[in-house]
Scaffold this motif. Sequence first.
Motif, PDB file in Angstrom:
ATOM      1  N   ALA A 145      21.414   4.199 -43.898  1.00  0.00           N
ATOM      2  CA  ALA A 145      22.130   4.328 -45.164  1.00  0.00           C
ATOM      3  C   ALA A 145      23.589   4.705 -44.932  1.00  0.00           C
ATOM      4  CB  ALA A 145      21.446   5.379 -46.040  1.00  0.00           C
ATOM      5  N   TRP A 146      23.833   5.600 -43.995  1.00  0.00           N
ATOM      6  CA  TRP A 146      25.200   6.027 -43.689  1.00  0.00           C
ATOM      7  C   TRP A 146      26.062   4.833 -43.288  1.00  0.00           C
ATOM      8  CZ3 TRP A 146      27.604  10.966 -43.428  1.00  0.00           C
ATOM      9  CH2 TRP A 146      28.826  11.010 -42.750  1.00  0.00           C
ATOM     10  N   GLN A 147      25.515   3.974 -42.435  1.00  0.00           N
ATOM     11  CA  GLN A 147      26.280   2.855 -41.917  1.00  0.00           C
ATOM     12  C   GLN A 147      26.499   1.756 -42.949  1.00  0.00           C
ATOM     13  OE1 GLN A 147      24.276   1.650 -38.301  1.00  0.00           O
ATOM     14  NE2 GLN A 147      24.969   3.455 -37.181  1.00  0.00           N
ATOM     15  N   HIS A 148      25.647   1.704 -43.959  1.00  0.00           N
ATOM     16  CA  HIS A 148      25.798   0.684 -44.995  1.00  0.00           C
ATOM     17  C   HIS A 148      26.553   1.189 -46.217  1.00  0.00           C
ATOM     18  CE1 HIS A 148      22.600  -1.409 -42.725  1.00  0.00           C
ATOM     19  NE2 HIS A 148      23.157  -2.489 -43.225  1.00  0.00           N
ATOM     20  N   ALA A 149      26.826   2.462 -46.293  1.00  0.00           N
ATOM     21  CA  ALA A 149      27.497   3.035 -47.471  1.00  0.00           C
ATOM     22  C   ALA A 149      28.770   3.749 -47.029  1.00  0.00           C
ATOM     23  CB  ALA A 149      26.562   4.002 -48.198  1.00  0.00           C
ATOM     24  N   GLY A 150      29.879   3.066 -47.132  1.00  0.00           N
ATOM     25  CA  GLY A 150      31.131   3.684 -46.735  1.00  0.00           C
ATOM     26  C   GLY A 150      31.521   3.307 -45.319  1.00  0.00           C
ATOM     27  N   ASP A 151      32.700   3.732 -44.932  1.00  0.00           N
ATOM     28  CA  ASP A 151      33.201   3.442 -43.598  1.00  0.00           C
ATOM     29  C   ASP A 151      33.844   4.699 -43.023  1.00  0.00           C
ATOM     30  OD1 ASP A 151      35.723   3.685 -44.836  1.00  0.00           O
ATOM     31  OD2 ASP A 151      35.870   1.523 -45.153  1.00  0.00           O
ATOM     32  N   MET A 152      34.358   4.575 -41.812  1.00  0.00           N
ATOM     33  CA  MET A 152      34.919   5.747 -41.135  1.00  0.00           C
ATOM     34  C   MET A 152      36.107   6.338 -41.904  1.00  0.00           C
ATOM     35  SD  MET A 152      34.127   7.534 -38.498  1.00  0.00           S
ATOM     36  CE  MET A 152      34.819   8.995 -37.750  1.00  0.00           C
ATOM     37  N   ALA A 153      36.912   5.460 -42.517  1.00  0.00           N
ATOM     38  CA  ALA A 153      38.080   5.955 -43.258  1.00  0.00           C
ATOM     39  C   ALA A 153      37.654   6.816 -44.442  1.00  0.00           C
ATOM     40  CB  ALA A 153      38.932   4.781 -43.731  1.00  0.00           C
ATOM     41  N   GLN A 154      36.619   6.380 -45.164  1.00  0.00           N
ATOM     42  CA  GLN A 154      36.145   7.168 -46.303  1.00  0.00           C
ATOM     43  C   GLN A 154      35.552   8.496 -45.841  1.00  0.00           C
ATOM     44  OE1 GLN A 154      33.688   3.889 -47.831  1.00  0.00           O
ATOM     45  NE2 GLN A 154      34.629   4.248 -49.819  1.00  0.00           N
ATOM     46  N   ARG A 155      34.802   8.475 -44.755  1.00  0.00           N
ATOM     47  CA  ARG A 155      34.208   9.718 -44.252  1.00  0.00           C
ATOM     48  C   ARG A 155      35.281  10.658 -43.716  1.00  0.00           C
ATOM     49  NH1 ARG A 155      29.414  10.507 -46.645  1.00  0.00           N
ATOM     50  NH2 ARG A 155      28.139   8.601 -46.549  1.00  0.00           N
ATOM     51  N   GLU A 156      36.311  10.095 -43.093  1.00  0.00           N
ATOM     52  CA  GLU A 156      37.400  10.957 -42.625  1.00  0.00           C
ATOM     53  C   GLU A 156      38.102  11.602 -43.815  1.00  0.00           C
ATOM     54  OE1 GLU A 156      40.281  13.121 -40.877  1.00  0.00           O
ATOM     55  OE2 GLU A 156      38.471  12.308 -39.930  1.00  0.00           O
ATOM     56  N   ARG A 157      38.291  10.845 -44.888  1.00  0.00           N
ATOM     57  CA  ARG A 157      38.924  11.421 -46.082  1.00  0.00           C
ATOM     58  C   ARG A 157      38.043  12.518 -46.665  1.00  0.00           C
ATOM     59  NH1 ARG A 157      39.129   9.943 -51.794  1.00  0.00           N
ATOM     60  NH2 ARG A 157      40.971  10.960 -52.681  1.00  0.00           N
ATOM     61  N   GLN A 158      36.734  12.307 -46.664  1.00  0.00           N
ATOM     62  CA  GLN A 158      35.806  13.321 -47.164  1.00  0.00           C
ATOM     63  C   GLN A 158      35.917  14.606 -46.346  1.00  0.00           C
ATOM     64  OE1 GLN A 158      31.617  12.386 -46.707  1.00  0.00           O
ATOM     65  NE2 GLN A 158      31.131  13.320 -48.689  1.00  0.00           N
ATOM     66  N   ILE A 159      35.980  14.473 -45.033  1.00  0.00           N
ATOM     67  CA  ILE A 159      36.123  15.646 -44.158  1.00  0.00           C
ATOM     68  C   ILE A 159      37.464  16.326 -44.410  1.00  0.00           C
ATOM     69  CG2 ILE A 159      36.338  16.415 -41.760  1.00  0.00           C
ATOM     70  CD1 ILE A 159      34.420  14.035 -41.050  1.00  0.00           C
ATOM     71  N   ALA A 160      38.530  15.515 -44.500  1.00  0.00           N
ATOM     72  CA  ALA A 160      39.866  16.082 -44.701  1.00  0.00           C
ATOM     73  C   ALA A 160      39.957  16.848 -46.018  1.00  0.00           C
ATOM     74  CB  ALA A 160      40.918  14.969 -44.660  1.00  0.00           C
ATOM     75  N   LEU A 161      39.350  16.315 -47.071  1.00  0.00           N
ATOM     76  CA  LEU A 161      39.366  17.006 -48.367  1.00  0.00           C
ATOM     77  C   LEU A 161      38.560  18.303 -48.311  1.00  0.00           C
ATOM     78  CD1 LEU A 161      38.956  13.971 -50.799  1.00  0.00           C
ATOM     79  CD2 LEU A 161      40.972  15.445 -50.589  1.00  0.00           C
TER      80      LEU A 161
END
Length: 238
Positions: free
Chosen positions: A133-149
């Motif tokens: 599910a992780w690999q099919h929903a979102g990409d590294m850029a979105q996850r990096e933004r989530q971490i940064a926020l």
Amino acid sequence: MTADARSILAQLEVVERERAARSMDPALGDTVVALKAYQQRRFAATYGDLLLSPRYAPAARFFLDELYGPRDFSSRDAQFARVVPAMVRLFPAEIVSTVQTLADLHALSETLDTLMARWLQGRTIDRRAYVDAWQHAGDMAQRERQIALTLKVGSDLDRLTRKPLLRGALHMMRGPARAAGLPALQAFLEVGFDTFKAMGGAAEFLSTVGGRERAVARALFSTSVDSASVEAALGQLP
């Protein structure tokens, strides 16, 4: 209406759309709750040492409960949406900025959780299903933004603790905040402020969280679901 108010409301509208989609599909809603509970367990496993640390445990618990958990934040969000213009007028600009970051994080996390839950519907949420599910929903850029926020929420709270007058102002705002319909927001800010103040500096804590979250994200994107080593590679997943 100010630009700050419009921006916060736009993010809350994203969250409300995600909730509406789940309410129309109860199975999806149940999967989102199960996913959030799984992610909370993952966080507890990743930060078991911090949760046992006298210095860092309260901040780790704050992140676990307020940012990662399956708790229903609809009441707090409804308060936000109802009185955002009043909040922007009442609260100091620095606190409004922190609320903006929280709204951005909330909208992104809820969107990604819904996308993951669609892949997980009808499946038991285990390591392999979660990776898929992780690999099919979102990409590294979105996850990096989530971490940064997430880190920015923490760094904002840490920065605010260095301004003693703000804590006094926050205390004096209890009455006006309650009258304006903002008790949940007020409580979130007070708990966050006091938690980070007691920590005596959040640099090491936030560095640890950032490093570990980015390592987990890289592992989740790089591990093959069909690999025999997926269990070992993602040992932090419940």
